[in-house]
Scaffold this motif. Structure first.
Motif, mmCIF file in Angstrom:
data_model
loop_
_atom_site.group_PDB
_atom_site.id
_atom_site.type_symbol
_atom_site.label_atom_id
_atom_site.label_comp_id
_atom_site.label_asym_id
_atom_site.label_seq_id
_atom_site.Cartn_x
_atom_site.Cartn_y
_atom_site.Cartn_z
ATOM 1 N N SER A 1 0.754 -1.111 0.278
ATOM 2 C CA SER A 1 0.109 0.019 0.061
ATOM 3 C C SER A 1 1.017 1.336 0.020
ATOM 4 O O SER A 1 1.892 1.317 0.617
ATOM 5 C CB SER A 1 -0.783 0.093 1.255
ATOM 6 O OG SER A 1 -1.807 -1.171 1.209
ATOM 7 N N TRP B 1 -4.099 -1.120 -4.084
ATOM 8 C CA TRP B 1 -4.654 -0.908 -2.809
ATOM 9 C C TRP B 1 -5.923 -0.310 -2.951
ATOM 10 O O TRP B 1 -6.898 -0.762 -2.177
ATOM 11 C CB TRP B 1 -3.712 0.422 -2.297
ATOM 12 C CG TRP B 1 -4.265 0.692 -0.953
ATOM 13 C CD1 TRP B 1 -4.124 -0.035 0.238
ATOM 14 C CD2 TRP B 1 -4.858 1.919 -0.659
ATOM 15 N NE1 TRP B 1 -4.731 0.762 1.456
ATOM 16 C CE2 TRP B 1 -5.070 1.949 0.910
ATOM 17 C CE3 TRP B 1 -5.345 3.028 -1.365
ATOM 18 C CZ2 TRP B 1 -5.671 3.072 1.251
ATOM 19 C CZ3 TRP B 1 -5.902 4.022 -0.845
ATOM 20 C CH2 TRP B 1 -6.097 4.058 0.439
ATOM 21 N N ASN C 1 -6.154 3.556 6.305
ATOM 22 C CA ASN C 1 -7.060 2.798 5.392
ATOM 23 C C ASN C 1 -8.098 3.435 5.056
ATOM 24 O O ASN C 1 -9.322 3.179 4.990
ATOM 25 C CB ASN C 1 -7.597 1.318 5.913
ATOM 26 C CG ASN C 1 -7.785 0.485 4.816
ATOM 27 O OD1 ASN C 1 -7.161 0.632 3.692
ATOM 28 N ND2 ASN C 1 -8.869 0.038 4.866
ATOM 29 N N LEU D 1 -9.832 -1.562 -1.315
ATOM 30 C CA LEU D 1 -10.584 -0.520 -0.146
ATOM 31 C C LEU D 1 -11.919 -0.601 -0.269
ATOM 32 O O LEU D 1 -12.726 -0.688 -1.330
ATOM 33 C CB LEU D 1 -10.095 0.835 -0.696
ATOM 34 C CG LEU D 1 -10.479 1.941 0.419
ATOM 35 C CD1 LEU D 1 -9.701 1.754 1.774
ATOM 36 C CD2 LEU D 1 -9.921 3.253 -0.485
ATOM 37 N N SER E 1 -2.978 4.972 3.716
ATOM 38 C CA SER E 1 -3.096 3.629 3.612
ATOM 39 C C SER E 1 -3.020 3.201 5.332
ATOM 40 O O SER E 1 -3.317 1.937 5.403
ATOM 41 C CB SER E 1 -1.816 3.091 2.822
ATOM 42 O OG SER E 1 -0.680 3.320 3.531
#
Length: 612
Positions: free
Chosen positions: A88, A298, A127, A302, A124
């Motif tokens: 990430s 990434w 998140n 998500l 990241s």
């Protein structure tokens, strides 16, 4: 964080949400590019690096990089040009521009104007992704040019000056920029062969000589269809209605959701090199191949609930003959603070689902009428209802209102001529019945016609269907039963009609047509549309024999009454509910702003009744 003072008065009022079209287009770009990784490891990454280098050729990229390097703090490594790194990415801030890509030339708008300016914060570790949309008419201080609209910064100095202006305004250290133009959108959708979209209503505009503001001419019909090229762009950019930019954002979300389904197909995978090359020719950025791969991989993992949007609230104010958006210091500071803060997860509530018995009509109890129960003396009165105002669905509405108070409606149709006032004709000895009909409709005058043996109603322009009256069902329990019977006569497959409609949703329009699925395959289809109040928000009911339509994929499955309903959601909002029955595909779609809850939309779906 320090915010710079401004040499003008600030006003604090309710604001307008701005679209995040170019964020979504950029996510499509990254999705297309990252698909290349699946073609092959080392060779694909080398090709991707070469492709991304094409987005760095413009002189404006070097100028932008110079500004970014002076103000950007070092980030944790997210990869380098020698190896593919799939971790990430570290936290970063990206500014996105959507420009009109005018030809370069002399003058104050050498670079064209940016249609959209947004900041994207990617974290990241926490998140989440947040998007801060900046109004293009925001009044700001542009270095060397004084107080101007924000989009003028791009016009005067391209991305470099726009980046400097935004950093001075917000105090956010920006790490990268992405600029993409309209032509990429047109060409990508055309290369894909179109994107299947359920268009909620007809979009029509023809610019007239007296129009103050120019808008593109367009005519896009309602219903499920493929949009591409100019039509696709017109659809996602349309804002000539009560929804303005917010509605445009919702149309973009709908379009990109459906486009995503096509991007993951095998046929589209074969077009990846062509599409990626096309996008690269219409985009400039400081992102590297490694950045794009890390962000895309990434981002695909998500959860949609970890993406938040922040819109500035400001006042539209006229200064020196020009309209600006003015933002207070406190509003700007609060917006940036929110931009840096991770979203709070919240769960969706649940409610009981009510289903109707098609054989039972409770219209007499649910309909609010000017008549009291003592006045409701239309039991057994025979009535003919004709539409004399040309408004679609009004005759069916009036018939439903009269049935709701006991009338026996013999016929519903169109009058031979239009008229201003509603007339209720009666034969000798039936004046009392005619007056009761007038009270039930809320308008009209009575006329003696000795040749009649029943009451005859011709609706004029004075007839207005109130929202609490349009939900009067017919004998089968279907709301607007006569309209659905007429539609059923136009197609060979079995139609369903709604036995329940949420409050304040009025029948607005319909379309009977054939869906062109390609390869000489055509499927009959019917779209019925219900409008919420006076706003441009529409609930849709779609019915077709195109059972393999791309829209009929996925969703939460709920078994009710022997039918499996598939509930498709975007983040926490329900988008549409689809099901198959007797060789046909049906779905009920939410409004653009997803005003209806999951359970309310499911109640509509589970109360659909076969048209007799």
């Amino acid at each position: 964080m320090t915010f710079h003072s401004k040499p003008y008065t600030i006003y604090t009022v309710e604001g307008v949400k701005r679209p995040r079209r170019w964020l979504r287009i950029t996510l499509i770009v990254t999705a297309v590019v990252v698909a290349v990784v699946g073609i092959g490891a080392a060779t694909s990454y080398a090709w991707l690096g070469w492709l991304m280098s094409r987005t760095h050729r413009s002189p404006e990229v070097a100028a932008a990089q110079s500004v970014l390097s002076r103000t950007t703090l070092p980030l944790a490594a997210v990869g380098n040009s020698e190896e593919l790194v799939l971790e990430s990415p570290g936290a970063m801030d990206i500014i996105l521009f959507g420009s009109d890509n005018r030809d370069e030339g002399e003058g104050p708008e050498e670079y064209g104007r940016s249609d959209t300016v947004m900041l994207v914060h990617i974290d990241s570790r926490a998140n989440f992704v947040s998007v801060l949309s900046l109004p293009r008419d925001l009044r700001v201080e542009i270095p060397g040019h004084g107080a101007q609209k924000l989009n003028a910064a791009y016009a005067y100095g391209g991305p470099a000056l726009a980046i400097e202006t935004v950093q001075n305004l917000t105090g956010v250290d920006l790490d990268h920029y992405v600029n993409i133009d309209f032509d990429a959108f047109r060409r990508v959708t055309t290369s894909l062969g179109g994107v299947w979209v359920d268009v909620d209503r007809r979009y029509y505009h023809q610019t007239q000589a007296w129009d103050v503001e120019y808008h593109e001419n367009l005519d896009i019909q309602a219903g499920y269809q493929r949009l591409m090229g100019e039509d696709a762009l017109d659809f996602v950019r349309y804002r000539i209605d009560s929804n303005y930019d917010y509605g445009r954002m919702q149309r973009q979300q709908l379009f990109l959701l459906e486009a995503k389904r096509q991007f993951v197909s095998f046929a589209t995978a074969l077009k990846v090199p062509q599409l990626a090359s096309l996008v690269a020719d219409n985009m400039s950025t400081t992102l590297t191949a490694s950045d794009v791969v890390n962000l895309a991989i990434w981002g695909l993992r998500l959860d949609g609930r970890r993406v938040k949007q922040i819109s500035l609230e400001g006042d539209s104010q006229q200064i020196d003959g020009l309209w600006y958006v003015l933002i207070s210091e406190s509003e700007l500071e609060a917006a940036v603070r929110d931009y840096r803060t991770a979203p709070t997860d919240s769960g969706a509530g649940t409610a009981a689902i009510q289903t109707a018995d098609p054989a039972v009509s409770d219209a007499g109890d649910s309909v609010v009428s000017p008549l009291s129960k003592e006045q409701a003396s239309l039991e057994g009165v025979k009535v003919e209802v004709l539409n004399g105002n040309g408004r679609t669905g009004h005759a069916a509405t009036a018939a439903g209102m009269l049935r709701g108070v006991g009338a026996d409606v013999l016929m519903v149709g169109d009058a031979t001529e239009m008229q201003d006032e509603t007339s209720v004709s009666y034969s000798s000895g039936r004046r009392g019945e005619a007056e009761a009909v007038v009270r039930a409709l809320g308008t009209g005058g009575v006329i003696l016609d000795a040749g009649l043996n029943h009451i005859k109603v011709i609706l004029g322009y004075d007839f207005r269907a109130e929202f609490n009256k349009v939900t009067c069902p017919g004998p089968s329990g279907i709301i607007y039963e006569d309209e659905y019977k007429a539609l059923q006569s136009m197609v060979t497959f079995k139609l369903l009609g709604p036995g329940y409609m949420p409050p304040d949703y009025e029948y607005n329009d319909c379309r009977v047509y054939e869906i062109d699925a390609g390869k000489n395959k055509h499927f009959p289809a019917v779209k019925t549309i219900y409008k919420w109040g006076s706003l441009d928000q529409y609930l849709g009911i779609m019915q077709t024999t195109f059972v393999d339509a791309p829209i009929a994929v996925g969703g939460e499955q709920v078994e009710i009454g022997g039918t499996t309903y598939n509930i498709v959601s975007i983040a926490e909002a329900t988008d549409y509910i689809w099901w198959k029955k007797n060789g046909a595909l049906y779905w009920v779609s939410n409004t653009l702003s997803n005003l209806l809850s999951r359970d309310e939309l499911l109640r509509v779906a589970t109360n659909m009744i076969p048209v007799p």
